[in-house]
Design a protein around this motif. Structure first.
Motif, short mmCIF file in Angstrom:
data_model
loop_
_atom_site.label_atom_id
_atom_site.label_comp_id
_atom_site.label_asym_id
_atom_site.label_seq_id
_atom_site.Cartn_x
_atom_site.Cartn_y
_atom_site.Cartn_z
N ALA A 169 37.75 12.06 115.67
CA ALA A 169 38.39 10.99 114.92
C ALA A 169 38.92 9.91 115.84
N SER A 170 39.57 10.32 116.93
CA SER A 170 40.13 9.31 117.83
C SER A 170 39.03 8.53 118.53
N GLY A 171 37.98 9.21 118.94
CA GLY A 171 36.87 8.52 119.59
C GLY A 171 36.16 7.55 118.67
N PHE A 172 35.87 8.00 117.46
CA PHE A 172 35.15 7.16 116.50
C PHE A 172 35.99 5.95 116.08
N LEU A 173 37.21 6.19 115.66
CA LEU A 173 38.04 5.09 115.18
C LEU A 173 38.47 4.16 116.31
N GLY A 174 38.79 4.73 117.47
CA GLY A 174 39.20 3.89 118.59
C GLY A 174 38.08 3.01 119.10
N MET A 175 36.89 3.58 119.25
CA MET A 175 35.76 2.78 119.73
C MET A 175 35.32 1.77 118.69
N SER A 176 35.41 2.12 117.41
CA SER A 176 35.07 1.15 116.36
C SER A 176 36.01 -0.04 116.40
N THR A 177 37.30 0.24 116.58
CA THR A 177 38.28 -0.84 116.66
C THR A 177 38.04 -1.70 117.89
N LEU A 178 37.75 -1.05 119.01
CA LEU A 178 37.48 -1.79 120.24
C LEU A 178 36.28 -2.72 120.06
N MET A 179 35.21 -2.21 119.49
CA MET A 179 34.01 -3.04 119.29
C MET A 179 34.28 -4.17 118.29
N LEU A 180 35.05 -3.88 117.25
CA LEU A 180 35.37 -4.91 116.27
C LEU A 180 36.24 -6.00 116.88
N LEU A 208 36.33 -6.84 120.04
CA LEU A 208 35.49 -7.60 120.95
C LEU A 208 34.59 -8.57 120.18
N ALA A 209 34.12 -8.14 119.01
CA ALA A 209 33.26 -9.00 118.20
C ALA A 209 34.01 -10.23 117.70
N PHE A 210 35.32 -10.10 117.50
CA PHE A 210 36.13 -11.23 117.06
C PHE A 210 36.69 -12.05 118.20
N GLY A 211 36.25 -11.78 119.42
CA GLY A 211 36.59 -12.62 120.55
C GLY A 211 37.86 -12.22 121.31
N SER A 212 38.35 -11.04 121.09
CA SER A 212 39.54 -10.58 121.80
C SER A 212 39.19 -10.25 123.25
N GLY A 213 40.17 -10.30 124.13
CA GLY A 213 39.95 -9.91 125.52
C GLY A 213 39.76 -8.40 125.62
N ILE A 214 39.17 -7.96 126.72
CA ILE A 214 38.84 -6.55 126.88
C ILE A 214 40.08 -5.66 126.87
N TYR A 215 41.17 -6.10 127.48
CA TYR A 215 42.37 -5.27 127.53
C TYR A 215 43.13 -5.28 126.21
N MET A 216 43.10 -6.38 125.50
CA MET A 216 43.70 -6.42 124.17
C MET A 216 42.91 -5.53 123.22
N GLY A 239 41.10 -2.98 124.10
CA GLY A 239 41.35 -1.61 124.53
C GLY A 239 42.69 -1.09 124.02
N GLY A 240 43.71 -1.93 124.07
CA GLY A 240 45.02 -1.54 123.55
C GLY A 240 44.98 -1.26 122.06
N LEU A 241 44.32 -2.13 121.32
CA LEU A 241 44.17 -1.89 119.88
C LEU A 241 43.38 -0.62 119.61
N GLY A 242 42.34 -0.40 120.41
CA GLY A 242 41.53 0.80 120.24
C GLY A 242 42.33 2.07 120.49
N ILE A 243 43.19 2.06 121.48
CA ILE A 243 44.01 3.24 121.78
C ILE A 243 45.01 3.50 120.66
#
Length: 106
Positions: free
Chosen positions: A52-63, A65-73, A75-79
């Protein structure tokens, strides 16, 4: 190579590991809290939270990034979402087990 592919290729490996392991610490803490759980039950719960954490976290990270967020932002949202998703999945699993065992009459 597009911008999204370059961003994913430049993503630090530790960020992927941190996001995918965000739910494990909570479940191991619960397992050591004195509940009488077998190793099989602990393994199932850890696998559920890890997935669950891997799927939801990586989905949020990819989403993000798709909306133009920085990599660390992203990543923070994904965590954050990974930890929340693991807690929700663990709670739903516990409720399902209680219902299956007849502890709750819901």
């Amino acid at each position: 190579m597009t911008t999204e592919q370059q961003t994913l290729a430049d993503m630090p490996f530790w960020l992927l590991v941190l996001i995918s392991m965000a739910g494990l610490s909570g479940e191991m803490l619960r397992a050591s809290a004195g509940e009488d759980l077998t190793m099989g039950q602990i393994t199932k719960r850890v696998a559920l939270r890890f997935g669950a954490s891997g799927f939801l976290g990586m989905s949020t990270l990819m989403l993000a990034l798709a909306f133009g967020s920085g990599i660390y932002m992203a990543g923070g949202l994904g965590i954050v979402v990974a930890v929340l998703g693991a807690d929700v999945a663990g709670g739903l699993y516990t409720q399902w087990l209680a219902k299956k065992a007849g502890i709750r009459g819901e």
